[in-house]
Design a protein around this motif. Structure first.
Motif: not given
Length: 405
Positions: A169-172, A178-179, A182-188
């Motif tokens: 879980a700590s790795t995730l 690091r992501l 905003d880019a993650l929100d756009d992709a999802v």
């Protein structure tokens, strides 16, 4: 069409088992209920696998709790020293107990690695009365834990494509940190917008509603501040397809244009509360061939005076709907008036007067509220019934996307 039962509670009509199918067909055909979001088959199968794996992991944890309770029945507090009694050190000690070893010092010496630093505490924790019955029950719990672990780690992991070890879980958490948010929100959001559309539906007179509203992130309140987001959610399935974080010392207005920039607004009706009844927002929606439906309140005093002066007494009642929920009954009345070119707001074509009369069932108290709204939709493109549906759907999406506006 798959319908959420919660959406049917406030609809009047016969809902007995023999008439369920006919009632649902009529409700769906008339637009009284919205179809639930049904993903494609691959996503449904993946969801079944992940849910089953979660169930097995939960069941394994429950068996470990029963094992811990059985040890506590002997007077041994192994869990107070070892964080996981089913780990390597815990299993070695429990297996020795089942095999007949009762000396606390000999049992504590079975600890390995970091647990060896806790040998004095283990000696004290392993002082108890361990009988043959306890041995039988502990062996049974360990066998059940091993069985559940085998089912979880072999078949399901292979189906899920987890060929190597599962990330910690700590790795995730470090990866997600690091992501680019905003880019993650756009992709999802792009993915959800693509799969939220029902492939069975054919283009026609149906208006695609998109509710824009603010929400507070649950659990984000620290030092008196809360992380707030501006979200865009589809009316039909109440799916959030885009969101933007609101600056700490700002409001929702600056986030409106960036939120909608990556959404194809062609043929989409953007619905929003009074805060977004701004000229720049209207132009931003109209430019890519979209439409808006905005509420007019006291924050735009001059604009609010214009619909107030319209001859609503001469306008006939066009839509009347009822609903029930949260301990009250509500009657909604809608009147629509064409205002082009008289309303001083960009591209406004129609104005609406919505009167809501709420009756609280327990107290009998009656509340009446009048709300005004404007839209760029012309009468030939949006009938009063369709406008009423857009307003109702915006209010049904709002509790899912906002806590305060």
């Amino acid at each position: 069409m798959l319908v959420n039962p919660a959406h049917l509670k406030g609809i009047r009509g016969r809902k007995s088992d023999p008439s369920d199918a006919a009632f649902l067909a009529r409700a769906g055909a008339s637009g009284m209920v919205m179809g639930s979001f049904v993903p494609e088959r691959e996503i449904r199968e993946l969801r079944d696998l992940t849910r089953r794996r979660t169930q097995l992991i939960t069941a394994r944890g429950q068996e470990a709790q029963r094992l811990e309770k059985e040890l506590e029945d002997t007077g041994m507090k192994l869990s107070s020293v070892l964080s996981d009694i089913t780990g390597a050190s815990g299993r070695a000690i429990i297996n020795a107990l089942i095999g007949g070893e009762r000396d606390p010092q000999a049992l504590a010496d079975l600890a390995i690695r970091r647990a060896r630093s806790k040998i004095p505490a283990l000696v004290e924790a392993l002082d108890g009365t361990f009988t043959g019955h306890h041995a039988f029950m502990c062996r049974h719990y360990l066998d059940e834990i091993d069985h559940l672990a085998a089912d979880t780690d072999s078949d399901l992991r292979q189906q899920l494509g987890l060929t190597s070890s599962t990330p910690n879980a700590s790795t995730l958490g470090r990866l997600l940190a690091r992501l680019d948010g905003d880019a993650l929100d756009d992709a999802v959001g792009t993915w959800l917008a693509r799969y939220a559309a029902d492939p069975v539906d054919e283009p026609g007179d149906t208006l695609v509603g998109l509710a824009v509203d603010g929400k507070s992130v649950r659990g984000s309140r620290t030092d008196g501040t809360t992380v707030r987001l501006l979200a865009a959610a589809l009316h039909a399935c109440q799916t959030v397809i885009a969101q933007r974080q609101i600056a700490a010392k700002s409001n929702e207005i600056p986030a409106f244009a960036p939120l909608l920039d990556r959404i194809d607004l062609r043929g989409v009706v953007v619905t929003a509360d009074a805060m977004h009844t701004q000229r720049a927002h209207a132009e931003h929606v109209i430019t890519p061939d979209g439409h808006y439906l905005l509420v007019v309140k006291g924050n735009r005093k001059k604009l609010r005076k214009q619909p107030l002066r319209l001859p609503w007494k001469q306008v006939p009642l066009q839509v009347r709907t009822t609903g029930a929920g949260h301990g009250r009954r509500e009657v909604r009345r809608l009147k629509v008036c064409t205002v082009r070119p008289g309303l001083l707001f960009p591209h406004a074509v129609q104005a609406m007067e919505i009167k809501r009369r709420r009756t609280h069932r327990k107290t009998g108290k009656i509340e009446t509220k009048t709300v005004y709204a404007i839209t760029s939709l012309p009468p030939e493109q949006a009938s009063p019934t369709q406008l009423a549906e857009l307003i109702r759907n915006h209010r049904s999406v709002k509790p899912c996307t906002t806590s305060e506006t």
